[in-house]
Design an enzyme around this catalytic site. Sequence first.
Site, PDB file in Angstrom:
ATOM      1  N   VAL A   4       0.862  -1.175   0.000  1.00 32.07           N
ATOM      2  CA  VAL A   4       0.000   0.000   0.000  1.00 32.07           C
ATOM      3  C   VAL A   4       0.903   1.230   0.000  1.00 32.07           C
ATOM      4  O   VAL A   4       1.794   1.352   0.850  1.00 32.07           O
ATOM      5  CB  VAL A   4      -0.922   0.019   1.235  1.00 32.07           C
ATOM      6  N   THR A  43       2.826  -4.513   3.263  1.00 29.35           N
ATOM      7  CA  THR A  43       3.725  -3.399   3.517  1.00 29.35           C
ATOM      8  C   THR A  43       2.937  -2.134   3.222  1.00 29.35           C
ATOM      9  O   THR A  43       2.169  -2.097   2.261  1.00 29.35           O
ATOM     10  CB  THR A  43       4.958  -3.471   2.578  1.00 29.35           C
ATOM     11  N   CYS A  44       3.116  -1.104   4.036  1.00 31.03           N
ATOM     12  CA  CYS A  44       2.482   0.185   3.790  1.00 31.03           C
ATOM     13  C   CYS A  44       3.541   1.263   3.958  1.00 31.03           C
ATOM     14  O   CYS A  44       4.219   1.308   4.988  1.00 31.03           O
ATOM     15  CB  CYS A  44       1.326   0.416   4.762  1.00 31.03           C
ATOM     16  N   VAL A  45       3.695   2.088   2.932  1.00 36.95           N
ATOM     17  CA  VAL A  45       4.699   3.141   2.972  1.00 36.95           C
ATOM     18  C   VAL A  45       4.109   4.464   2.504  1.00 36.95           C
ATOM     19  O   VAL A  45       3.150   4.494   1.733  1.00 36.95           O
ATOM     20  CB  VAL A  45       5.942   2.801   2.107  1.00 36.95           C
TER      21      VAL A  45
END
Length: 128
Positions: free
Chosen positions: A78, A105-107
């Site tokens: 994301v 994963t969220c960045v």
Amino acid sequence: MEKICFKTKKGPAAVGPYSTATICGGTIYLSGMIGVDPAVQKPVEGGTLAQARQVFENIVTVLGELGATTADVLKTTVYLTDIGDFAEVNKLYAEYFGPDYPARTCVEVSRLPMGLSIEVECIAQAKA
């Protein structure tokens, strides 16, 4: 292993020279989906949450074209232009990907295509 390049007929058109998905070895690699309404090929209005809902609907649509569902998703990434939107996006994400959630994963990123605030890519298992 044969690589199959897939271009959606029901989801949003690519905004560049890439396939909607690539399938290889029983795995679907779904390109990043953005909050574009496929009916008009324009971004949805209403901010990050409205965009996120459209992103998740686009993922459901494209996976459906490939005979898969969000239950087949193994990993998501994301991308948010404001990590402050994480909590509200996370609640919506849970509705689409639960209860057996994929790895994620969220960045936070500085910019996304078309000035949008969220993009999500997925890796899923293909149905035999």
